[in-house]
Design an enzyme around this catalytic site. Structure first.
Site, mmCIF file in Angstrom:
data_model
loop_
_atom_site.group_PDB
_atom_site.id
_atom_site.type_symbol
_atom_site.label_atom_id
_atom_site.label_comp_id
_atom_site.label_asym_id
_atom_site.label_seq_id
_atom_site.Cartn_x
_atom_site.Cartn_y
_atom_site.Cartn_z
ATOM 1 N N LYS A 32 0.824 -1.130 -0.017
ATOM 2 C CA LYS A 32 -0.175 0.228 -0.208
ATOM 3 C C LYS A 32 0.796 1.327 0.038
ATOM 4 C CE LYS A 32 -2.240 1.798 3.528
ATOM 5 N NZ LYS A 32 -2.087 3.437 3.431
ATOM 6 N N ASP A 59 -3.365 4.329 -1.943
ATOM 7 C CA ASP A 59 -4.451 4.991 -0.637
ATOM 8 C C ASP A 59 -4.285 6.604 -0.699
ATOM 9 O OD1 ASP A 59 -3.950 4.957 2.889
ATOM 10 O OD2 ASP A 59 -5.786 5.377 1.418
ATOM 11 N N THR A 115 -9.363 4.947 11.560
ATOM 12 C CA THR A 115 -9.034 4.147 12.889
ATOM 13 C C THR A 115 -8.410 4.865 13.994
ATOM 14 O OG1 THR A 115 -7.184 3.435 11.676
ATOM 15 C CG2 THR A 115 -9.254 1.737 11.777
HETATM 16 O O1 LIG Z 1 -7.186 3.917 4.237
HETATM 17 C C1 LIG Z 1 -5.932 3.316 5.112
HETATM 18 O O2 LIG Z 1 -5.213 2.438 4.715
HETATM 19 C C2 LIG Z 1 -6.295 3.557 6.613
HETATM 20 C C3 LIG Z 1 -7.517 3.977 7.006
HETATM 21 C C4 LIG Z 1 -7.818 4.054 8.388
HETATM 22 O O3 LIG Z 1 -8.927 4.333 8.924
HETATM 23 N N1 LIG Z 1 -6.644 3.831 9.065
HETATM 24 C C5 LIG Z 1 -5.401 3.626 8.669
HETATM 25 O O4 LIG Z 1 -4.481 3.456 9.425
HETATM 26 N N2 LIG Z 1 -5.366 3.421 7.535
HETATM 27 C C6 LIG Z 1 -3.665 3.457 7.022
HETATM 28 O O5 LIG Z 1 -3.483 1.942 7.257
HETATM 29 C C7 LIG Z 1 -2.063 2.158 7.726
HETATM 30 C C8 LIG Z 1 -1.923 1.698 9.010
HETATM 31 O O6 LIG Z 1 -0.437 1.909 9.330
HETATM 32 P P1 LIG Z 1 0.095 1.443 10.660
HETATM 33 O O7 LIG Z 1 -0.608 1.918 11.794
HETATM 34 O O8 LIG Z 1 1.500 1.741 10.604
HETATM 35 O O9 LIG Z 1 0.075 -0.040 10.678
HETATM 36 C C9 LIG Z 1 -1.391 3.635 7.255
HETATM 37 O O10 LIG Z 1 -0.857 3.636 5.900
HETATM 38 C C10 LIG Z 1 -2.673 4.572 7.378
HETATM 39 O O11 LIG Z 1 -2.802 5.308 6.168
#
Ligand SMILES: O=C(O)c1cc(=O)[nH]c(=O)n1[C@@H]1O[C@H](COP(=O)(O)O)[C@@H](O)[C@H]1O
Length: 224
Positions: A32, A59, A115
């Protein structure tokens, strides 16, 4: 079952992104690329990463008036991501136009509630009621709009999946048991997310900031 983990390569550094993707490539189903990477590397960077041969999830969480989002999706032509994000709160017309502008091979999925937000954060934006309700409301909107699925936390994916049995569910903010949560607020383990109906999991820092990203990805896979 093909690997359901997409590793979030949240870095502005193209060489670092390539190095991590190369290390973990046998233990993830795709990569991603988000705002940090795209702001620094743009289309060129996405193309370079595409050469690794892993499916690309782009994304960008597009959120604007329908015409602008449709034109932005058209401007991405040639990159052919397997997944592209827009924000559900952009409304039905924006979601419809985004999907219409996307290549047929691209799943357009709508981010419902980040989230990183909890009920209090939600109230501060003027949305009353619990996060859970807001996610289901936006899931309903996404389903009606003809997009392919949604992004939501593992805490809501079970209810969202029941509401939309044919939907595609992207669940980020997953953490191995007692993993570092950081800025995530609605977190479940990768296993729980899959049990509750996630189609794919997004994992970033638990892999990319691990001593040994390869071992970290393997360890997560071992729980699935
Ligand atoms: O659309 C997303 O991927 C996304 C949506 C969301 O609600 N929360 C969220 O954390 N993400 C993405 O998911 C990834 C989470 O990253 P980590 O917290 O490092 O595992 C990041 O790239 C965020 O941009």
């Amino acid at each position: 079952m093909s690997n359901r983990i997409f590793v979030a390569l949240d870095t502005p550094d193209l060489e670092r992104a390539k190095a991590i993707a190369t290390r973990v490539r046998h233990h993830v189903g795709g990569i991603k690329l988000g705002l940090e990477f795209f702001a620094a590397n743009g289309r060129h960077g996405v193309r370079e990463m595409g050469e690794l041969g892993l499916p690309i999830f782009l994304d960008l969480k597009l959120h604007d008036i329908p015409n602008t989002v449709a034109k932005a999706v058209q401007a991405l032509r040639g990159l052919e991501p397997v997944i592209l994000t827009v924000h559900a709160s952009g409304g039905q017309a924006m979601l419809e136009d985004a999907k219409a502008a996307a290549p047929t091979g691209t799943k357009v999925v709508a981010v419902t509630m980040l989230t990183s937000l909890d009920d209090r954060d939600l109230a501060a934006t003027g949305v009353t009621g619990a996060a859970h309700e807001q996610v289901l409301r936006l899931t309903e909107l996404a389903m009606k709009s003809g997009v392919d699925g949604i992004v939501c936390s593992g805490e809501e994916v079970k209810a969202a999946h029941q509401l939309w049995p044919k939907g595609f569910f992207v669940v980020p903010g997953v953490r191995p048991a007692n993993g570092v949560v950081g800025d995530q607020k609605r977190v479940v383990t990768p296993r729980q997310a899959l049990n509750h109906g996630a189609s794919i999991l997004v994992v970033g820092r638990p892999i990319t900031q691990a001593e040994d990203p390869d071992a970290a990805a393997r360890a997560i896979n071992a729980t699935l």
